[in-house]
Design a protein around this motif. Sequence first.
Motif, mmCIF file in Angstrom:
data_model
loop_
_atom_site.group_PDB
_atom_site.id
_atom_site.type_symbol
_atom_site.label_atom_id
_atom_site.label_comp_id
_atom_site.label_asym_id
_atom_site.label_seq_id
_atom_site.Cartn_x
_atom_site.Cartn_y
_atom_site.Cartn_z
ATOM 1 N N ALA A 12 0.823 -1.238 -0.119
ATOM 2 C CA ALA A 12 0.008 -0.067 0.090
ATOM 3 C C ALA A 12 0.935 1.070 0.236
ATOM 4 O O ALA A 12 0.290 2.228 -0.378
ATOM 5 C CB ALA A 12 -0.899 -0.067 1.267
ATOM 6 N N ILE A 13 2.212 1.125 0.310
ATOM 7 C CA ILE A 13 3.050 2.078 0.423
ATOM 8 C C ILE A 13 3.878 2.279 -0.930
ATOM 9 O O ILE A 13 4.179 3.319 -1.376
ATOM 10 C CB ILE A 13 3.847 2.240 1.501
ATOM 11 C CG1 ILE A 13 2.993 2.291 2.897
ATOM 12 C CG2 ILE A 13 4.954 3.108 1.704
ATOM 13 C CD1 ILE A 13 3.652 2.071 4.313
ATOM 14 N N HIS A 14 4.286 1.047 -1.391
ATOM 15 C CA HIS A 14 5.354 1.326 -2.332
ATOM 16 C C HIS A 14 4.898 0.767 -3.787
ATOM 17 O O HIS A 14 5.618 1.002 -4.693
ATOM 18 C CB HIS A 14 6.439 0.131 -1.921
ATOM 19 C CG HIS A 14 7.205 0.737 -1.019
ATOM 20 N ND1 HIS A 14 8.440 1.533 -1.185
ATOM 21 C CD2 HIS A 14 7.404 0.432 0.361
ATOM 22 C CE1 HIS A 14 8.805 1.919 0.042
ATOM 23 N NE2 HIS A 14 8.560 1.240 1.205
ATOM 24 N N HIS A 15 3.803 0.018 -3.841
ATOM 25 C CA HIS A 15 3.406 -0.457 -5.033
ATOM 26 C C HIS A 15 3.038 0.285 -6.145
ATOM 27 O O HIS A 15 2.453 1.576 -5.912
ATOM 28 C CB HIS A 15 2.442 -1.783 -4.904
ATOM 29 C CG HIS A 15 1.992 -2.388 -6.373
ATOM 30 N ND1 HIS A 15 2.869 -3.632 -6.569
ATOM 31 C CD2 HIS A 15 1.375 -2.182 -7.209
ATOM 32 C CE1 HIS A 15 2.379 -4.169 -7.731
ATOM 33 N NE2 HIS A 15 1.532 -3.320 -8.281
ATOM 34 N N GLY A 16 3.257 0.085 -7.519
ATOM 35 C CA GLY A 16 2.925 0.961 -8.562
ATOM 36 C C GLY A 16 3.498 2.296 -8.773
ATOM 37 O O GLY A 16 2.789 2.971 -9.666
ATOM 38 N N ILE A 17 4.509 2.635 -8.062
ATOM 39 C CA ILE A 17 4.998 4.058 -8.093
ATOM 40 C C ILE A 17 5.558 4.371 -9.461
ATOM 41 O O ILE A 17 6.158 3.516 -10.016
ATOM 42 C CB ILE A 17 6.255 4.365 -6.970
ATOM 43 C CG1 ILE A 17 6.458 5.764 -6.970
ATOM 44 C CG2 ILE A 17 7.518 3.556 -7.246
ATOM 45 C CD1 ILE A 17 6.992 6.409 -5.669
ATOM 46 N N ARG A 18 5.348 5.488 -10.062
ATOM 47 C CA ARG A 18 5.995 5.792 -11.431
ATOM 48 C C ARG A 18 6.817 6.948 -11.301
ATOM 49 O O ARG A 18 6.056 8.029 -11.155
ATOM 50 C CB ARG A 18 4.807 6.161 -12.619
ATOM 51 C CG ARG A 18 4.024 4.997 -12.728
ATOM 52 C CD ARG A 18 2.801 5.333 -13.620
ATOM 53 N NE ARG A 18 2.683 4.630 -14.791
ATOM 54 C CZ ARG A 18 1.959 3.384 -14.839
ATOM 55 N NH1 ARG A 18 1.652 2.795 -13.733
ATOM 56 N NH2 ARG A 18 1.627 2.861 -16.017
ATOM 57 N N ARG A 19 8.149 6.916 -11.236
ATOM 58 C CA ARG A 19 8.874 8.148 -10.856
ATOM 59 C C ARG A 19 9.094 8.857 -12.020
ATOM 60 O O ARG A 19 9.468 8.014 -13.203
ATOM 61 C CB ARG A 19 10.179 7.729 -10.301
ATOM 62 C CG ARG A 19 10.161 6.979 -8.715
ATOM 63 C CD ARG A 19 11.347 7.728 -7.971
ATOM 64 N NE ARG A 19 10.817 7.356 -6.722
ATOM 65 C CZ ARG A 19 11.180 6.455 -5.678
ATOM 66 N NH1 ARG A 19 11.846 5.464 -6.142
ATOM 67 N NH2 ARG A 19 10.811 6.612 -4.435
#
Length: 390
Positions: A12-19
């Motif tokens: 819920a904190i890390h998944h799917g981030i697009r930097r």
Amino acid sequence: MSDKPLHPRTRAIHHGIRRSQYGEMAEALFMTQGFAYDSAEQAEARFIKAGPDEFIYARYGNPTSRMFEDRIASLEGTEDAFATASGMAAVNGALMCFAKPGDHIVSSRALFGSCLYVLDVLARFGVEVSYVDGTDLDQWRAAIRPDTRAVFFESVSNPTLEVVDIAGVAALARAVGALVVVDNVFATPVYSRAVEQGADVVVYSTTKHIDGSGRCLGGVICGTRQFVREVAEPYLKHTGAAISPFNAWLMLNGLNTLDLRVRAQTDSALALARALQDMAGVSRVVYPGLPDHPQYDLVQRQMGAGGTMIAVDVGSKAAAFAAMDRMRVFEISNNLGDAKSIVTHPATTTHSRLTPEVREGLGITPGLLRLSVGLEHADDLIDDLRQALA
Ligand SMILES: Cc1ncc(COP(=O)(O)O)c(C=O)c1O
């Protein structure tokens, strides 16, 4: 790195981030409706088929909204998700995207007023809707037919907190090839195992626990990639259901603390429900985490905890209004899942559209109060209700 799957709280904190190229720590807010193309040829190609990181227009998709969609799909255990402008846009979209005249849908009767409205709209366009007591598997069995297209229910219903046996209904639906669509707002993604139990599509009003601070509206439809992108997305993108990127960004923030908040709120709700059982003026306490809830065993199996909502009957509309007006910590409002505790009188607000007979049939009595338990200290909430009901 080990291949051990990450816990939901971590995902819920890390998944799917697009930097972006700047390597920002917090998710970037792409507050843009559109995207510039390098050439006319690129625009043409993107309209034919956009790649996973290619966007066209925010009504179709946006990088911030996509981060939210990926993250919530990961939490729910589905392949994909589409984020919508509100919970009702999600409910409407999830059903309207596939329904056609002559289809048959079976739904539980105990639903949020606006969900019932959407089913009325479907009926207006020639969809046959059969209503059942969602807690009674025999009624589902009798109502589901070989031509049933879908079943729909709230797994914990608003506001009477009835619990539907997801695995039981899903088995009946699967036998005839019907789609299982679950509105899982009250269960929250923290306690939802709907997909594991056989649901095909799970919808949320993210306005509730996912935002968690009552700031904005949002919703989401979770399902297989085929359902989300080939069945739901065409309907949603052409009818303007998409979430604002700003709201998706706030929701991403909400997900950081969702697990902690919902568990803390649930602990307080259990303490409050126990205390309410001994309070003056209370004729009935309904809380899925209390052993006297009619489906307590199912709740334990299906969710593992009772959640953040309580229904309490104080006997009459006059007694309900008097208690509400005396509450100092609980706010009178109609959202739920907020950090602030909220009291709602469903008969005169969220379910006022229904006739008194229908309300009575659903257990929405004039004295029923719906409590959404927030993040305040549990003792203050108990004291507040005790003085209000005295
Ligand atoms: C069970 C349920 N479904 C859907 C909704 C609609 O959500 P929204 O207000 O975000 O449109 C609500 C809102 O109260 C709800 O309780």
